[in-house]
Design an enzyme around this catalytic site. Structure first.
Site, mmCIF file in Angstrom:
data_model
loop_
_atom_site.group_PDB
_atom_site.id
_atom_site.type_symbol
_atom_site.label_atom_id
_atom_site.label_comp_id
_atom_site.label_asym_id
_atom_site.label_seq_id
_atom_site.Cartn_x
_atom_site.Cartn_y
_atom_site.Cartn_z
ATOM 1 N N GLY A 11 0.790 -1.228 0.000
ATOM 2 C CA GLY A 11 0.000 0.000 0.000
ATOM 3 C C GLY A 11 0.821 1.275 0.000
ATOM 4 O O GLY A 11 0.428 2.289 -0.586
ATOM 5 N N ASN A 12 2.008 1.244 0.645
ATOM 6 C CA ASN A 12 2.836 2.444 0.704
ATOM 7 C C ASN A 12 3.417 2.800 -0.651
ATOM 8 O O ASN A 12 3.913 3.907 -0.855
ATOM 9 C CB ASN A 12 3.966 2.267 1.727
ATOM 10 N N LYS A 129 -9.728 -9.236 5.701
ATOM 11 C CA LYS A 129 -8.986 -8.314 4.835
ATOM 12 C C LYS A 129 -9.388 -6.859 5.095
ATOM 13 O O LYS A 129 -10.534 -6.468 4.861
ATOM 14 C CB LYS A 129 -9.240 -8.662 3.366
ATOM 15 N N LYS A 213 -3.275 -9.480 -2.263
ATOM 16 C CA LYS A 213 -2.436 -9.332 -3.449
ATOM 17 C C LYS A 213 -1.150 -10.147 -3.362
ATOM 18 O O LYS A 213 -0.576 -10.514 -4.389
ATOM 19 C CB LYS A 213 -2.133 -7.851 -3.711
ATOM 20 N N LYS A 275 2.349 -11.934 3.703
ATOM 21 C CA LYS A 275 3.565 -11.804 2.896
ATOM 22 C C LYS A 275 4.479 -13.000 3.104
ATOM 23 O O LYS A 275 5.004 -13.585 2.150
ATOM 24 C CB LYS A 275 4.279 -10.490 3.243
#
Length: 314
Positions: A11-12, A129, A213, A275
């Site tokens: 997101g960053n 989520k 994602k 992740k």
């Protein structure tokens, strides 16, 4: 022969937490992000890009619901498609410019990508989520009562609405992505892909969910036989005992070590956990390959073996 690299953008890489969440502010962040991606491409890698959409799809849903007295609210899957389109457009535009600045005339294309999920996935019974903006605990309780949202605390950063996050099972447009691979940098599986259910007659039907994602990028990496899965986030290295006096940054970990740390609860759900899980899936499927987790600004150095956390089979 060039190595194949699938990049999952955190997101960053799309929005700054310091600025207003506008399309203009996002575009400014994406311009900086694409300089790094262009540098990776220039280093000799064949690249595909996957991005998240949690904050964006949340805001699109909010805007649609707020305007329901003026125009009908859009279904959740359509809002996901909208986010995939406009984020892909921003990356596509900025990455093409960044490549042109280095005199590299490589086409960049965004593929509207559907992702098949299973209707009986347990994630539909346990939403996890995060989407949309952060709220205080008091604001979260009001939204929970008034709108029926499921609200959860997100890694110490505040409260957010959460929706189902089923596992991706099949990339509908994978053949098109493979065809494009040798001719362009492809932005695909945006927001994890638009979640769809496959019906007995072969038709597809959108469903209300957001696919992680990182898992989508991992599935893509498997499908295109990528050499490296690179997951970009806010931190340079994965850590155990994160934000504690005894925090320890990890440089290289094996599949077994990652599993042990995960079992010990070192990785926050909705944050670092997916992740690490995605990285584990990739090296489990391809024991001779590696996954890298690092920050966007350290991506090139991580590919050179100078930083980041590298996850390998052994």
């Amino acid at each position: 022969m060039k190595e194949k690299l699938v990049i999952a953008l955190g997101g960053n890489a799309l929005q700054s937490g310091k600025d207003e969440p506008t399309a203009e502010a996002q575009l400014a962040v994406v311009r900086k992000t694409c300089k790094y991606i262009a540098e990776i491409s220039e280093s000799g890698y064949e690249v595909a890009v996957v991005h998240g959409n949690g904050p964006q799809v949340g805001r699109i849903v909010m805007a649609s619901e707020a305007a329901k007295d003026v125009t009908p609210a859009m279904p959740f899957d359509v809002c996901g498609a909208m986010s995939q389109g406009y984020i892909g457009y921003h990356i596509q535009q900025c990455l093409k410019y960044a490549l042109n600045k280095t005199n590299r005339n490589i086409p960049v294309v965004t593929v509207a990508t559907q992702m098949i999920v299973e209707e009986n996935d347990p994630a539909f019974q346990n939403p996890t989520k995060p989407i949309g903006p952060f709220y205080s605990e008091a604001e979260a309780k009001v939204l929970q009562e008034e709108k029926g949202y499921t609200m959860k605390e997100d890694a110490g950063r505040g409260w957010r609405r959460v929706v189902a996050s089923p596992l991706p099972r099949k990339i509908v447009e994978i053949d098109a992505v493979k065809e494009l691979w040798d001719h362009a940098i492809v932005i695909t599986c945006g927001g994890g892909g638009i979640p769809v259910l496959e019906r007995p007659d072969g038709s597809l039907e959108g469903t209300a969910a957001v696919i992680d994602k990182d898992f989508a990028a991992e599935l893509l990496a498997e499908q295109v036989d990528a050499d490296i899965l690179m997951i970009l986030t806010e931190v340079e290295k994965v850590a155990i005992n994160f934000n504690k006096p005894n925090q320890q940054d990890l440089e290289q970990i094996s599949l077994a070590e990652a599993a042990q740390y995960m079992e010990e609860g070192h990785f926050a759900p909705g944050s670092m956990l997916p992740k690490v899980e995605a990285a584990m899936r990739f090296v489990r499927a391809f024991p001779q390959k590696r996954a890298i987790i690092t920050s966007l600004d350290k991506a090139v150095e991580a590919l050179e073996g100078k930083t980041g956390t590298v996850l390998t089979f052994n």
